[in-house]
Enzyme design. Sequence first.
Site, PDB file in Angstrom:
ATOM      1  NE  ARG A 139       2.892  -3.871  -3.777  1.00  0.00           N
ATOM      2  CZ  ARG A 139       2.560  -2.708  -4.338  1.00  0.00           C
ATOM      3  NH1 ARG A 139       2.547  -1.618  -3.600  1.00  0.00           N
ATOM      4  NH2 ARG A 139       2.252  -2.638  -5.610  1.00  0.00           N
ATOM      5  CG  ASN A 177      -1.934  -0.198  -1.525  1.00  0.00           C
ATOM      6  OD1 ASN A 177      -2.408   0.899  -1.782  1.00  0.00           O
ATOM      7  ND2 ASN A 177      -0.950  -0.729  -2.228  1.00  0.00           N
ATOM      8  CD  GLU A 178      -1.939  -1.046  -6.138  1.00  0.00           C
ATOM      9  OE1 GLU A 178      -1.825  -0.040  -6.850  1.00  0.00           O
ATOM     10  OE2 GLU A 178      -1.056  -1.929  -6.055  1.00  0.00           O
ATOM     11  CD  GLU A 336      -1.328   3.746  -5.063  1.00  0.00           C
ATOM     12  OE1 GLU A 336      -0.622   3.334  -6.032  1.00  0.00           O
ATOM     13  OE2 GLU A 336      -1.460   3.128  -4.001  1.00  0.00           O
ATOM     14  CD1 TRP A 344       4.950   0.107 -11.618  1.00  0.00           C
ATOM     15  CD2 TRP A 344       4.077  -0.788 -13.474  1.00  0.00           C
ATOM     16  NE1 TRP A 344       3.833   0.850 -11.941  1.00  0.00           N
ATOM     17  CE2 TRP A 344       3.274   0.317 -13.070  1.00  0.00           C
ATOM     18  CE3 TRP A 344       3.712  -1.497 -14.619  1.00  0.00           C
ATOM     19  CZ2 TRP A 344       2.142   0.714 -13.775  1.00  0.00           C
ATOM     20  CZ3 TRP A 344       2.586  -1.095 -15.313  1.00  0.00           C
ATOM     21  CH2 TRP A 344       1.823  -0.005 -14.889  1.00  0.00           C
ATOM     22  CD  GLU A 384       6.242   0.812  -4.971  1.00  0.00           C
ATOM     23  OE1 GLU A 384       5.257   0.636  -5.715  1.00  0.00           O
ATOM     24  OE2 GLU A 384       6.151   1.145  -3.787  1.00  0.00           O
ATOM     25  CG  HIS A 387       6.527   4.770  -8.700  1.00  0.00           C
ATOM     26  ND1 HIS A 387       5.855   5.978  -8.670  1.00  0.00           N
ATOM     27  CD2 HIS A 387       5.634   3.852  -9.159  1.00  0.00           C
ATOM     28  CE1 HIS A 387       4.622   5.793  -9.085  1.00  0.00           C
ATOM     29  NE2 HIS A 387       4.455   4.512  -9.397  1.00  0.00           N
TER      30      HIS A 387
END
Length: 691
Positions: A139, A177-178, A336, A344, A384, A387
């Site tokens: 990503r 995102n981020e 988040e 991770w 993920e 997660h």
Amino acid sequence: MTGLLAGGGKPLFGDDRLLFDGGLPLGGGKPLFGGRLLFGGDYNPEQWDPPVWREDVALMREARVNTVTLGVFAWAFLEVDDDVWEWDWFDEVIGLLHEGGIGIDLATPTAAPPTWLHRAHPEIIPVDRHGIRYHPGGRLGWCASNPTWHEYSTRIARRLGERYGAHPAVRMWHVSNELGGGNRLCYCDASSDAFRVWTRERYGTIDALNRAWGTAVWGLRYRTFDDVVAPLASESGHNPSMLLAFDRFASDAHLGQFRRERDALRAAGVETPITTNLMLDVGGSVADYAQWTDDLDVVAIDHYTKAADPHRERELAFVASRARGLDRTKPWLVMEQSISAVNWQRRNAPKVPGEAIRDAVQHLAHGSDSALFFQWRASASGVEQYHSALVPHAGTDTAQWREVVRLGGILDRLGEVAGSLVEPSRVAILADIPAKWAWEEGEKPHNGYPIELSGRRWHEAFSARGLVPDVVAPSASVTAYDLLVVPGLYAVDDALAERIGDAAAAGTTVVIGHLSGIVDEENRVRTGGYPGAFRELVGVFGEELAPLLEGEEVVLASGAVAVDWTERLRAVDAEIVDAYATGPLAGLPAVTRRRVGAGEAWYVSADLRDGFEDLVEGVVAASGVRANVPVVAGVEALRRVGREASWLFLINHGDTDAVLPASGYELVGSTPVTGSLALPAGAVAVVREAE
């Protein structure tokens, strides 16, 4: 209230702006989210078949979820080929959420460029410092300086804005995102081109750049701006001034990406708030977020605790204080966090029962108006897949789901605190991301020394004393505080150093920590003695930086023990509070104190392992600050205040029950409180205080 601490004190903002605004009025003065706390998280329906969507909405209602972040990774499902769009499935999802009363934080999906875009335009993919272009498959596969990327990313933002900008379910927008989380630095030709433009705008002339960067060293002088390129790997180390400039450029490039997407949404008619999720962990260095705040309608962060940290709640408190410090005039958001394990870290242990609730309420206590998570339903595949999520792989007949439902009920009962702010603090810690970059770039006396951890340590010490410190950027009004700690502010410009000195003269107790003021804003050493920019303020002359070898210790006269860092000083115009007693610096000052106008300035030249708490006691006593919340070991206490009420948040991080003074109405358990409150180990309480 007008920005004043109840009972007097310095104005927090230096003017009479309203301290409480009811939750960020945007034009019409209405609360941002209808006066409620946001609960939910990232929702990725494209990973599931349509029958699951209906089940999801039913479960969201059961858990009292009221907000989901939608579309973060959905680009390939919306624009299936270049300018070929499939909206029907997204329309259906948005309609289901709207029917279920679930608000939407709609994301521009630019964190995940589709494979067709990478195949057609591989030049948008970042290049590493060795000049090798990455490959598709992850990503954030884009360069913030690439013009082709600008075209495609703003188009998808504009199309989304045109289609959903007026939809009543879409209450907020979430750009990408981020930003910079995985692609902060790119060394491609487009980045070099943009870096040349950036340096020309910053320095004006090539001679000014050469002076700022000190390019006479190793004969690295530039003839023209055409010589400036991204700092690709070379045979030896790069000029630290150039590296710091490139860090700043990269931060600005990602802010530029945010602005392009935001402006595309606004041009499409979007009127609701727009933000993005910042990354603010203690060691984080993604962007200089203090420069982003004015562009965000509300500050929002991602934060994940570290399972291996035995005191991870302290790190959470520090990061939350940093988020609050970016804009003290309104609440902020957690976009988040994790309900349990992440995927991770080296060993991804799950959170213990009750920990997720404590984390969520702790964020609220520090001024957040949300408890949002990654993600709603645990992925069955992909990177993920392990997660944690609000709906775990094992489904709803699980302790984790029952805790999610319990959290939803708690947040419902706490809704009245939305829009309020954390009580103004008289104590602040200065933190600056570019100063951390400056320390990390180039070779240093102690390479790898974690300069940023001293800020967390001071925060923990103040919090344990009930002082609820702010963590603020250099742009903050430092004269607003009675006690200001400047720990490891390695790079500082003259204007900030002067403002810190003015704060001391006006009555603030200022503590300058080791490795502060050593270089200027361009990463050039301030000659003439350490601590550089603060030498006159603290009244000492530092001759030599003296890091200790691994395992080496030095004892001070007070019995304190220094590790990792010491300095050879002499007191010029300062009282010696503590001195080195062993080692080659024996007899020389270690901690000093100097009167400055109505205040004073301390200098701490050593990294104290033992004796640090005594130092904290000394500076707190000198400042005269006192706790405004109950102080009980293991219990974190903060107060949020609104126009007509105040709320005392209590989180018991310890393993023993506690009793605290409180009166009013306890919202978590829905019980009145008179005089004292019993708080079991691991429990949380929020008391609407009696007037």
